[in-house]
Write a protein that holds these residues in place. Sequence first.
Motif, PDB file in Angstrom:
ATOM      1  N   PHE A 378      19.256  50.332  26.877  1.00  0.00           N
ATOM      2  CA  PHE A 378      17.773  50.590  27.011  1.00  0.00           C
ATOM      3  C   PHE A 378      17.244  50.065  28.060  1.00  0.00           C
ATOM      4  O   PHE A 378      16.318  50.547  28.754  1.00  0.00           O
ATOM      5  CB  PHE A 378      17.385  50.053  25.697  1.00  0.00           C
ATOM      6  N   LEU A 379      17.601  48.469  28.261  1.00  0.00           N
ATOM      7  CA  LEU A 379      17.223  47.908  29.530  1.00  0.00           C
ATOM      8  C   LEU A 379      17.573  48.512  30.828  1.00  0.00           C
ATOM      9  O   LEU A 379      16.465  48.419  31.552  1.00  0.00           O
ATOM     10  CB  LEU A 379      17.917  46.494  29.606  1.00  0.00           C
ATOM     11  N   HIS A 380      18.479  48.897  30.820  1.00  0.00           N
ATOM     12  CA  HIS A 380      18.988  50.039  32.021  1.00  0.00           C
ATOM     13  C   HIS A 380      18.222  50.885  32.362  1.00  0.00           C
ATOM     14  O   HIS A 380      17.802  51.240  33.579  1.00  0.00           O
ATOM     15  CB  HIS A 380      20.611  50.322  32.036  1.00  0.00           C
ATOM     16  N   ARG A 381      18.007  51.744  31.256  1.00  0.00           N
ATOM     17  CA  ARG A 381      16.989  52.926  31.370  1.00  0.00           C
ATOM     18  C   ARG A 381      15.666  52.667  31.788  1.00  0.00           C
ATOM     19  O   ARG A 381      14.992  53.176  32.788  1.00  0.00           O
ATOM     20  CB  ARG A 381      17.028  53.877  30.066  1.00  0.00           C
ATOM     21  N   THR A 382      15.147  51.433  31.183  1.00  0.00           N
ATOM     22  CA  THR A 382      13.638  51.099  31.278  1.00  0.00           C
ATOM     23  C   THR A 382      13.447  50.594  32.733  1.00  0.00           C
ATOM     24  O   THR A 382      12.731  51.086  33.571  1.00  0.00           O
ATOM     25  CB  THR A 382      13.387  49.960  30.292  1.00  0.00           C
ATOM     26  N   TYR A 383      14.301  49.888  33.296  1.00  0.00           N
ATOM     27  CA  TYR A 383      14.440  49.333  34.571  1.00  0.00           C
ATOM     28  C   TYR A 383      14.344  50.086  35.508  1.00  0.00           C
ATOM     29  O   TYR A 383      13.343  50.303  36.445  1.00  0.00           O
ATOM     30  CB  TYR A 383      15.607  48.209  34.784  1.00  0.00           C
ATOM     31  N   LEU A 385      13.762  53.560  35.406  1.00  0.00           N
ATOM     32  CA  LEU A 385      12.551  54.393  35.250  1.00  0.00           C
ATOM     33  C   LEU A 385      11.309  53.835  35.724  1.00  0.00           C
ATOM     34  O   LEU A 385      10.665  54.216  36.395  1.00  0.00           O
ATOM     35  CB  LEU A 385      12.065  54.632  33.657  1.00  0.00           C
ATOM     36  N   LEU A 386      11.161  52.537  35.695  1.00  0.00           N
ATOM     37  CA  LEU A 386      10.087  51.757  36.255  1.00  0.00           C
ATOM     38  C   LEU A 386      10.013  51.862  37.632  1.00  0.00           C
ATOM     39  O   LEU A 386       9.114  51.836  38.424  1.00  0.00           O
ATOM     40  CB  LEU A 386      10.245  50.064  35.868  1.00  0.00           C
ATOM     41  N   LYS A 394       8.952  59.952  37.178  1.00  0.00           N
ATOM     42  CA  LYS A 394       8.708  59.120  35.997  1.00  0.00           C
ATOM     43  C   LYS A 394       8.434  59.858  34.590  1.00  0.00           C
ATOM     44  O   LYS A 394       9.420  59.813  33.917  1.00  0.00           O
ATOM     45  CB  LYS A 394       7.995  57.925  35.949  1.00  0.00           C
ATOM     46  N   ALA A 398      11.348  60.880  31.709  1.00  0.00           N
ATOM     47  CA  ALA A 398      11.215  60.493  30.258  1.00  0.00           C
ATOM     48  C   ALA A 398      10.674  61.711  29.516  1.00  0.00           C
ATOM     49  O   ALA A 398      11.507  61.760  28.205  1.00  0.00           O
ATOM     50  CB  ALA A 398       9.690  59.593  30.299  1.00  0.00           C
ATOM     51  N   TRP A 401      14.682  62.868  28.910  1.00  0.00           N
ATOM     52  CA  TRP A 401      15.108  62.048  27.643  1.00  0.00           C
ATOM     53  C   TRP A 401      14.578  62.197  26.439  1.00  0.00           C
ATOM     54  O   TRP A 401      15.356  62.133  25.345  1.00  0.00           O
ATOM     55  CB  TRP A 401      14.791  60.468  28.081  1.00  0.00           C
TER      56      TRP A 401
END
Length: 433
Positions: A378-383, A385-386, A394, A398, A401
């Motif tokens: 989840f951290l990989h995806r969030t980083y 995407l940011l 973006k 999203a 996904w």
Amino acid sequence: MARILIVGGGYIGMYAARRLERRLDASTHQLILVNPENFMLYQPFLPEVASGLIDPRAVVVPLRRVLRRTELVVGEVESIDVGAKRTSVRLAGGGRRDLEYDVVILGAGSWSRTLKIPGLAEHGVGFKDLAEAIWLRNRVLSQLDRAAEVADVVARDAALTFVFVGAGFAGVEALGELEDLARTATATIPTLERSDQRWVMVEAAPRILPELAPDLAAYAAERLRERDIEIRTETRLERIADGVVHLSDGESFPAETLVWTAGVRASPLATDSAFPVDGRGRVRVDRALRVEGIEGAWAAGDVAAVPDAHAGQGTSPPTAQHALRQAKVLADNVAASLQGGRLRPFSYRNKGMLCSLGHYRGVADPLGIRVRGFPAWFLHRTYHLLYMPTFSRKARIALDWTVALLFPRDLAQLGSLEHPHDAFRRAAGESDR
């Protein structure tokens, strides 16, 4: 008017151009960017493009849309004459154009680092650009379709064997996502089982993911093995002959798909243009990102050996987070040099590494904190995407996904797009009868 030529439209080129547009007066400075494509590719999302979780158009940023004051030349710089301050560009349409400059920024990036292994160039495929990711998706799905109809056991095994050479971030993420795609597709084919497939990762080093701590790498290897993925460490690819892969441990087996992810090398443009380079072909620059010994030349990213006191090897590693920061420092220093300001040295401490294993699993060490499993994924995806450029991209990612969570994965195989003329030629042939 000062002409600033930017070679390459990746992290360095695009981000440096955007910052220079804000820092320099348009009436006295002209920005020109040369890139083989009219878009910037956000490479960290390539594995999810290959697996079909993200639409390919969502991970590319149209350069003309984000660079309003920069002239975009779609083509490839073939040479740079640093004495005459002139470049020769091969245009996309096949023509040529010479461009003169006052300042040149070299951000040409890197190529796949290949070795002289017999059969590799003929049978292997890399994993660095959008075309390769899309091809691999279609390849995996078409191999499953073909194997479902093949009666010969040897031919079936070859079709269902997928070999990845290189167990760094690119190799592990690509294999993890594509195996996940194949597992889902197999469930829809009555004549195939996951056990019919063979997924092999070959790595010359003692372990996979050498950039991460040993316990995180061991966790990643264990999760991959749970999915029946073979991991061959301290093993090299020796040759590919007659459709058979030969490894250094003595084993050989038929395989029709081989993906090469064993590192990158700097673009040869710098060496070919007589820039000062180190032993790995990277441009030698000082801490302000100026090319050594060449006035008005700057370089950063994978093509440059950027001094970095925080890096273990003395130079910045070829990662996206370093490239993004280098682009900002480079642009600020170019602007300062043209406006009589002070230059600042590049310095950046790595904030950690992230690796997705597919199947909602990952490993990460943000700020030295070791994370594994779903939180790391989840951290990989969030980083990423940011850090994906532009809000529209973006939003599209999203949305992709969200669709993937609510609906079954899209398993359409579009390999026929590689041969757009076949149907028309067949129709033309029928009409001549």
